[in-house]
Design an enzyme around this catalytic site. Structure first.
Site, PDB file in Angstrom:
ATOM      1  N   ASP A 294      -7.446  -3.917  -0.121  1.00  0.00           N
ATOM      2  CA  ASP A 294      -8.270  -3.066  -0.981  1.00  0.00           C
ATOM      3  C   ASP A 294      -9.565  -2.830  -0.223  1.00  0.00           C
ATOM      4  O   ASP A 294     -10.204  -3.773   0.258  1.00  0.00           O
ATOM      5  CB  ASP A 294      -8.525  -3.699  -2.348  1.00  0.00           C
ATOM      6  CG  ASP A 294      -8.919  -2.624  -3.363  1.00  0.00           C
ATOM      7  OD1 ASP A 294      -8.139  -1.669  -3.563  1.00  0.00           O
ATOM      8  OD2 ASP A 294     -10.030  -2.714  -3.938  1.00  0.00           O
TER       9      ASP A 294
ATOM     10  N   PHE B  69      -8.232   8.760   8.632  1.00  0.00           N
ATOM     11  CA  PHE B  69      -7.882   9.245   7.286  1.00  0.00           C
ATOM     12  C   PHE B  69      -9.100   9.044   6.394  1.00  0.00           C
ATOM     13  O   PHE B  69     -10.143   8.542   6.849  1.00  0.00           O
ATOM     14  CB  PHE B  69      -6.650   8.490   6.751  1.00  0.00           C
ATOM     15  CG  PHE B  69      -6.892   7.019   6.474  1.00  0.00           C
ATOM     16  CD1 PHE B  69      -7.230   6.571   5.208  1.00  0.00           C
ATOM     17  CD2 PHE B  69      -6.779   6.078   7.488  1.00  0.00           C
ATOM     18  CE1 PHE B  69      -7.455   5.218   4.955  1.00  0.00           C
ATOM     19  CE2 PHE B  69      -6.990   4.725   7.239  1.00  0.00           C
ATOM     20  CZ  PHE B  69      -7.339   4.295   5.980  1.00  0.00           C
ATOM     21  N   GLY B  70      -8.971   9.430   5.150  1.00  0.00           N
ATOM     22  CA  GLY B  70     -10.027   9.166   4.159  1.00  0.00           C
ATOM     23  C   GLY B  70     -11.383   9.726   4.578  1.00  0.00           C
ATOM     24  O   GLY B  70     -11.511  10.899   4.943  1.00  0.00           O
TER      25      GLY B  70
ATOM     26  N   LYS C  46     -10.485   2.385  17.013  1.00  0.00           N
ATOM     27  CA  LYS C  46     -10.734   2.165  15.579  1.00  0.00           C
ATOM     28  C   LYS C  46     -10.143   0.823  15.149  1.00  0.00           C
ATOM     29  O   LYS C  46     -10.799   0.031  14.490  1.00  0.00           O
ATOM     30  CB  LYS C  46     -10.146   3.297  14.714  1.00  0.00           C
ATOM     31  CG  LYS C  46     -10.441   3.061  13.227  1.00  0.00           C
ATOM     32  CD  LYS C  46      -9.850   4.028  12.237  1.00  0.00           C
ATOM     33  CE  LYS C  46     -10.151   3.542  10.815  1.00  0.00           C
ATOM     34  NZ  LYS C  46      -9.450   4.279   9.766  1.00  0.00           N
TER      35      LYS C  46
ATOM     36  N   ALA D  60      -0.737   6.182   3.650  1.00  0.00           N
ATOM     37  CA  ALA D  60      -0.063   6.360   4.944  1.00  0.00           C
ATOM     38  C   ALA D  60      -0.971   5.970   6.110  1.00  0.00           C
ATOM     39  O   ALA D  60      -0.499   5.433   7.123  1.00  0.00           O
ATOM     40  CB  ALA D  60       0.382   7.812   5.093  1.00  0.00           C
TER      41      ALA D  60
ATOM     42  N   SER E  24       0.836  -1.204   0.000  1.00  0.00           N
ATOM     43  CA  SER E  24       0.000   0.000   0.000  1.00  0.00           C
ATOM     44  C   SER E  24       0.865   1.246   0.000  1.00  0.00           C
ATOM     45  O   SER E  24       1.966   1.242   0.559  1.00  0.00           O
ATOM     46  CB  SER E  24      -0.891   0.006   1.253  1.00  0.00           C
ATOM     47  OG  SER E  24      -1.671   1.181   1.292  1.00  0.00           O
TER      48      SER E  24
ATOM     49  N   HIS F 108     -13.455  -2.213   9.949  1.00  0.00           N
ATOM     50  CA  HIS F 108     -13.446  -3.185   8.850  1.00  0.00           C
ATOM     51  C   HIS F 108     -12.051  -3.811   8.716  1.00  0.00           C
ATOM     52  O   HIS F 108     -11.907  -5.020   8.556  1.00  0.00           O
ATOM     53  CB  HIS F 108     -13.880  -2.500   7.554  1.00  0.00           C
ATOM     54  CG  HIS F 108     -13.148  -1.221   7.223  1.00  0.00           C
ATOM     55  ND1 HIS F 108     -12.842  -0.282   8.172  1.00  0.00           N
ATOM     56  CD2 HIS F 108     -12.638  -0.738   6.054  1.00  0.00           C
ATOM     57  CE1 HIS F 108     -12.198   0.719   7.613  1.00  0.00           C
ATOM     58  NE2 HIS F 108     -12.064   0.461   6.320  1.00  0.00           N
TER      59      HIS F 108
END
Ligand SMILES: O=P(O)(O)OP(=O)(O)OP(=O)(O)OC[C@H]1O[C@@H](n2cnc3c(O)ncnc32)[C@H](O)[C@@H]1O
Ligand SMILES: [Mg+2]
Length: 199
Positions: free
Chosen positions: A72, A157-158, A180, A14, A11, A185
């Site tokens: 992914d 992030f994201g 988290k 970060a 990946s 997930h």
């Protein structure tokens, strides 16, 4: 697990790399990133998280000579028919621009009322021992939540500032990194992977 085991994480994200380090280094895994080996990003030409994770893992195995772990992942919003899904990193058009992706998501959901903003994070992990590994380990984890109308929190992030976790009464960006990692997930998928590796 006692002996140190080496792994390349396939990946360039970060945030993901940080989470894998937090989860795996205490278990005596020695983590390198694909950038540490000079491996460039694999083209994500698959139509599923599974296909893309296999492509990433194989490229990292080839480039490093080490076992590889690929992730992914993405966000599936029910009111958007599962979008952005496998295209989550490039939802805005630009690759990996979290702010632009979040802006596009808020725009897409502007007319969708509270109560109809359900979503899931999905994560597929592939563990590949070598580039011709005929039986890579494939696991997945999902995490249900809701998409907020305004960002909250500074962590993660994201899409984390927009992803509301009803059980916690917080956005993912407001959770501690530990929490988290335990309930996400990615954390769930990694638990399943470690169980299979220990068999
Ligand atoms: O392909 P690599 O190099 O791993 O990095 P990437 O960011 O492109 O990763 P993906 O192709 O798997 O796209 C996943 C996108 O989904 C989002 N995403 C996945 N997991 C997330 C998480 O835990 N928190 C927030 N956003 C997440 C985020 O926007 C990612 O860019
Ligand atoms: Mg990607």
């Amino acid at each position: 697990m006692s002996a140190t085991r080496s792994l390349v994480v396939a990946s360039n994200n970060a945030g993901k790399l940080r989470e894998f380090r937090e989860l795996l280094e205490p278990l005596a895994w020695e983590i390198t990133s694909q950038a540490d080996h000079g491996i460039s990003a694999a083209e994500e030409t698959g139509l599923t998280f599974v296909e893309n994770a296999l492509l990433k893992a194989r490229a990292a195995c080839l480039g490093s000579g080490l076992p590889a772990l690929a992730d992914d992942s993405g966000l599936a919003v029910t009111a958007l028919g599962g979008a952005p899904g496998i295209y989550s990193a490039r939802y805005s058009g630009a690759q990996g621009d979290d702010q632009a992706n979040n802006d596009r998501l808020l725009e897409a959901l502007a007319e969708v009322p509270e109560g109809q903003r359900g979503a899931q994070y999905h994560c597929v992990l592939v563990y590949m021992r070598h580039p011709e590994d005929p039986v890579p380990i494939i696991v997945q984890g999902s995490w249900p939540g809701e998409i907020l109308s305004l960002p909250r929190g500074e962590g993660g992030f994201g899409y984390d500032p927009l992803f509301w976790v009803p059980d916690q009464g917080l956005s993912v960006a407001e959770l501690s990194p530990d929490l988290k990692n335990r309930i996400s997930h990615r954390g769930r998928a990694l638990t399943a992977l470690l169980e299979q590796l220990e068999r």
